[in-house]
Design a protein around this motif. Structure first.
Motif, PDB file in Angstrom:
ATOM      1  N   PRO A  90       0.840  -1.196   0.000  1.00 41.20           N
ATOM      2  CA  PRO A  90       0.000   0.000   0.000  1.00 41.20           C
ATOM      3  C   PRO A  90       0.880   1.253   0.000  1.00 41.20           C
ATOM      4  O   PRO A  90       1.899   1.302   0.693  1.00 41.20           O
ATOM      5  CB  PRO A  90      -0.791  -0.118   1.304  1.00 41.20           C
ATOM      6  N   ARG A  91       0.500   2.216  -0.773  1.00 40.06           N
ATOM      7  CA  ARG A  91       1.368   3.370  -0.987  1.00 40.06           C
ATOM      8  C   ARG A  91       1.762   4.071   0.307  1.00 40.06           C
ATOM      9  O   ARG A  91       2.925   4.426   0.513  1.00 40.06           O
ATOM     10  CB  ARG A  91       0.671   4.362  -1.922  1.00 40.06           C
ATOM     11  N   ASP A  92       0.773   4.274   1.189  1.00 40.12           N
ATOM     12  CA  ASP A  92       1.109   4.974   2.431  1.00 40.12           C
ATOM     13  C   ASP A  92       2.004   4.119   3.317  1.00 40.12           C
ATOM     14  O   ASP A  92       2.897   4.631   3.999  1.00 40.12           O
ATOM     15  CB  ASP A  92      -0.148   5.425   3.184  1.00 40.12           C
ATOM     16  N   ALA A  93       1.806   2.786   3.290  1.00 40.95           N
ATOM     17  CA  ALA A  93       2.684   1.903   4.056  1.00 40.95           C
ATOM     18  C   ALA A  93       4.101   1.930   3.488  1.00 40.95           C
ATOM     19  O   ALA A  93       5.082   1.959   4.235  1.00 40.95           O
ATOM     20  CB  ALA A  93       2.144   0.475   4.040  1.00 40.95           C
ATOM     21  N   GLN A  94       4.211   1.923   2.152  1.00 41.27           N
ATOM     22  CA  GLN A  94       5.527   1.988   1.508  1.00 41.27           C
ATOM     23  C   GLN A  94       6.262   3.269   1.910  1.00 41.27           C
ATOM     24  O   GLN A  94       7.453   3.259   2.229  1.00 41.27           O
ATOM     25  CB  GLN A  94       5.366   1.949  -0.014  1.00 41.27           C
ATOM     26  N   LEU A  95       5.535   4.380   1.927  1.00 41.12           N
ATOM     27  CA  LEU A  95       6.146   5.657   2.302  1.00 41.12           C
ATOM     28  C   LEU A  95       6.617   5.625   3.758  1.00 41.12           C
ATOM     29  O   LEU A  95       7.716   6.105   4.073  1.00 41.12           O
ATOM     30  CB  LEU A  95       5.163   6.802   2.092  1.00 41.12           C
ATOM     31  N   LEU A  96       5.795   5.067   4.639  1.00 43.00           N
ATOM     32  CA  LEU A  96       6.181   4.989   6.049  1.00 43.00           C
ATOM     33  C   LEU A  96       7.446   4.158   6.231  1.00 43.00           C
ATOM     34  O   LEU A  96       8.353   4.531   6.986  1.00 43.00           O
ATOM     35  CB  LEU A  96       5.039   4.403   6.874  1.00 43.00           C
ATOM     36  N   ILE A  97       7.519   3.033   5.519  1.00 45.79           N
ATOM     37  CA  ILE A  97       8.691   2.157   5.632  1.00 45.79           C
ATOM     38  C   ILE A  97       9.918   2.837   5.071  1.00 45.79           C
ATOM     39  O   ILE A  97      10.994   2.853   5.705  1.00 45.79           O
ATOM     40  CB  ILE A  97       8.427   0.820   4.907  1.00 45.79           C
ATOM     41  N   GLU A  98       9.803   3.411   3.865  1.00 47.12           N
ATOM     42  CA  GLU A  98      10.960   4.045   3.235  1.00 47.12           C
ATOM     43  C   GLU A  98      11.473   5.225   4.067  1.00 47.12           C
ATOM     44  O   GLU A  98      12.682   5.406   4.229  1.00 47.12           O
ATOM     45  CB  GLU A  98      10.611   4.518   1.816  1.00 47.12           C
ATOM     46  N   ARG A  99      10.555   6.023   4.599  1.00 46.06           N
ATOM     47  CA  ARG A  99      10.977   7.165   5.418  1.00 46.06           C
ATOM     48  C   ARG A  99      11.661   6.701   6.692  1.00 46.06           C
ATOM     49  O   ARG A  99      12.655   7.292   7.129  1.00 46.06           O
ATOM     50  CB  ARG A  99       9.768   8.039   5.753  1.00 46.06           C
ATOM     51  N   PHE A 100      11.115   5.652   7.298  1.00 47.47           N
ATOM     52  CA  PHE A 100      11.710   5.101   8.516  1.00 47.47           C
ATOM     53  C   PHE A 100      13.140   4.645   8.254  1.00 47.47           C
ATOM     54  O   PHE A 100      14.066   4.994   9.002  1.00 47.47           O
ATOM     55  CB  PHE A 100      10.854   3.937   9.016  1.00 47.47           C
TER      56      PHE A 100
END
Length: 440
Positions: A41-51
């Motif tokens: 999911p796009r928002d999950a991907q963003l959260l993981i990548e930012r982390f």
């Protein structure tokens, strides 16, 4: 050349080498191949990548600061001090790698043919199962991957990862052997229940109420429910969401050699398998009264009769079994402070999950793929699982339909991403609109 000079040169070489290796850790979007429908999911991907990006940048800053220190004040420091500082940074590097590897396992499977797309569909099912009558899923995002073995597990969002930082998303591990049938929903929604109960602080509030009951009735056997309550409430979440699909799936998971079914758990938070199935069936009958629950419980007892157990152990089990009704009553009527004081039994869409209604929906849908694909995913799993339990659909047909539906939900989720600038929860399917879908 003196010892200090050699030591400084050696440690500097190791530090610059570590920096080079750190730069080789790329974002997942640069080195994982997958079709768009299989993506996280796009928002999950963003959260993981930012982390992960934040962790790499912090470590890069520490290395730069260390190398600057080594070139200036640190050059006069002892080899022991230089080594001490470098070792602490190298340990942090291993933390960054551990965090990266944790998410690598989740992302890499998205490149598997068909499986990756199904996992994307299961992400959507999990997110839907986290929703309640009282609230949506908030800012928590869930992602799914497969592993060997019969059991499932979750690393909840906001729990501590290696290094102490909070997990940006909930990571659910599912047994590969359950792909694909309605039974996968039993394991999936149970793990979602752990996330949901943590967000509502259910374990603490239920345990406090059980302790009050124990104080009033010290011989009432409440202490064992307190020990098992985290798993019981996750089972309740599953039953409340997908109905008898949950209990039948649980029965399959804990169908073990007789010794393990009756083995005392010690400090294990999981209930004894024999009692756990009966608790699940009792919760189901309380939420969705129907003869099927008593029939299922009777089948389970016939599979694992108490005859032959040591007399004391059998008596303890019978005593626990006799008090399951009291436990279920406590669960249903427990007031949940973080749900506005509503009773626990009312926070799920209970009216939608009544067995007869699920069967009517199955008949109304008439196997129309387009209609089913527009429903809430958790409801579809409940309907197909109920239909299978009632003998209306074969396991093979159920598996075929679910694989197609998971694919459809994943494709729609990926198209939603392309059609939207990234709204929060863009892959959660909060609203199901009759967009064009393939019909089969």
């Amino acid at each position: 050349m003196d010892t200090n000079t050699i030591s400084t040169g050696l440690i500097e070489s190791e530090a610059t080498g570590l920096l080079a290796r750190l730069d080789q850790i790329k974002p997942f979007v640069m080195h994982e191949t997958m079709v768009l429908a299989a993506a996280l999911p796009r928002d999950a991907q963003l959260l993981i990548e930012r982390f992960l990006h934040t962790g790499r940048n912090e470590l890069r800053g520490q290395l730069a600061h260390f190398l600057d220190w080594l070139e200036t004040d640190g050059r006069e420091s002892s080899p022991a001090e230089q080594q001490r500082r470098f070792v602490l940074i190298r340990l942090q590097f291993n933390v960054v790698l551990a965090q990266f590897d944790l998410f690598t396992e989740v992302v890499t499977q998205r490149s598997e043919h068909a499986t990756g797309v199904w996992l994307s569909g299961l992400d959507i099912v999990a997110q839907d199962a986290l929703r309640l009558e009282t609230a949506d899923d908030g800012d928590t995002r869930l992602v799914v991957y497969l592993a060997r073995g019969a059991g499932a597990a979750i690393r909840r969002a906001k729990t501590r990862l290696p290094g102490g930082k909070p997990n940006p998303v909930g990571i659910i591990r599912l047994p590969r052997e359950r792909m694909i049938g309605s039974g996968i929903a039993s394991s999936l929604v149970h793990e979602v229940g752990h996330q949901g109960s943590a967000q509502l602080d259910l374990v603490a509030s239920l345990r406090a109420e059980i302790e009050r009951r124990t104080a009033r009735d010290p011989d009432g056997g409440w202490d064992v429910w307190s020990q098992w309550i985290s798993e019981i409430v996750a089972d309740m979440w599953s039953v409340a969401t997908v109905g008898i699909t949950s209990t039948i799936g649980l029965l399959a998971v804990v169908s073990l050699p007789r010794y393990f079914v009756f083995r005392p758990g010690g400090t294990d938070p999981h209930p004894m398998p024999y009692l756990r199935v009966l608790i699940s069936a009792a919760i189901g009958n309380a939420l969705y009264p129907h003869p099927q629950w008593r029939e299922l419980a009777a089948v389970w007892r016939a599979m694992y009769p108490l005859a032959g157990l040591p007399a004391g152990h059998a008596a303890w089990i019978r005593n626990c079994e006799s008090r399951i009704g009291d436990l279920v009553d406590l669960l249903l009527h427990h007031r949940v402070p973080l749900a506005g004081g509503r009773e626990l039994g009312t926070i799920w869409p209970v009216r939608e999950r009544q067995p007869e209604r699920l069967l009517r929906l199955y008949e109304t849908w008439g196997g129309d793929f387009g209609v089913m694909a527009r429903q809430r995913p958790a409801l579809v799993f409940a309907v197909l699982g109920q239909a299978k339990a009632a003998g209306r659909i074969s396991p093979a047909d159920e598996s075929s339909r679910l694989s197609s539906l998971l694919t459809a939900w994943a494709v729609r989720g990926s198209l939603d991403v392309l059609d939207s600038p990234a709204p929060a929860g863009s892959r959660t399917m909060h609203n199901f609109t009759p967009t064009a879908l393939p019909r089969r």
